[in-house]
Design an enzyme around this catalytic site. Sequence first.
Site, PDB file in Angstrom:
ATOM      1  N   CYS A 102     -15.063  51.445  39.203  1.00 41.56           N
ATOM      2  CA  CYS A 102     -16.152  50.646  39.441  1.00 41.56           C
ATOM      3  C   CYS A 102     -15.556  49.342  39.801  1.00 41.56           C
ATOM      4  O   CYS A 102     -14.760  48.763  39.295  1.00 41.56           O
ATOM      5  CB  CYS A 102     -17.189  50.260  38.209  1.00 41.56           C
ATOM      6  N   HIS A 144     -24.100  56.688  39.886  1.00 42.24           N
ATOM      7  CA  HIS A 144     -23.593  55.597  39.516  1.00 42.24           C
ATOM      8  C   HIS A 144     -24.059  54.313  39.871  1.00 42.24           C
ATOM      9  O   HIS A 144     -24.208  53.181  39.001  1.00 42.24           O
ATOM     10  CB  HIS A 144     -22.231  55.533  39.897  1.00 42.24           C
ATOM     11  N   GLU A 145     -24.412  54.321  41.109  1.00 42.97           N
ATOM     12  CA  GLU A 145     -25.077  52.951  41.737  1.00 42.97           C
ATOM     13  C   GLU A 145     -26.585  52.552  41.154  1.00 42.97           C
ATOM     14  O   GLU A 145     -26.820  51.578  40.794  1.00 42.97           O
ATOM     15  CB  GLU A 145     -25.045  53.195  43.319  1.00 42.97           C
TER      16      GLU A 145
END
Length: 183
Positions: A102, A144-145
């Site tokens: 990330c 994830h986003e």
Amino acid sequence: MTLLKIALMGRPVLRRKAAPIDDPTDPAVAVLARDMIETMDDAGGVGLAGPQIHADRRIIVFRAPAERLAAGEEEPPEGVTVLVNPVVEPLDDMMALGLEGCLSIPGLRGLVPRHDRIRYSGTGLDGGRIEREATGFHARVVQHEVDHLDGILYLDRMDGMETLAFDSELHHLLEQEESTDDD
Ligand code: NI
């Protein structure tokens, strides 16, 4: 070219629930999206969410490069996708483990379980609805986003911290994974 400052873990904005965007066709949203894409590409990332550039708004940008595709997976969309007010819905209970990093947590990677098959939807910058099904890496990036928009980091999704590693030490982890893959 406008590069935005990336919020690093510890910044409260990364732990807040981001606010919906009322008008995705607002030119200011297009400017934000363009700057986010430039920032993501400059940093060598494959996805970026509003809170990561200190914008408390529900917008994500991502790429799902075809070379990251596993055998049998559906072709991901080409280029960058901009999604406003995105929603993710798992298509079944099947989970897959995969490595994630990330831009807000530089230098680290860990194995994260994610839904392997999802449907996601949202609004594009032209105001049109985008709805797609995704598997594998494509599904992982989107999950994830979208998590970022709810104040969730990939660390929160890990089963444990044993598979968290610095980039430089990652090969040890991968060797171990391979040797335990046999059973
Ligand atoms: Ni991230």
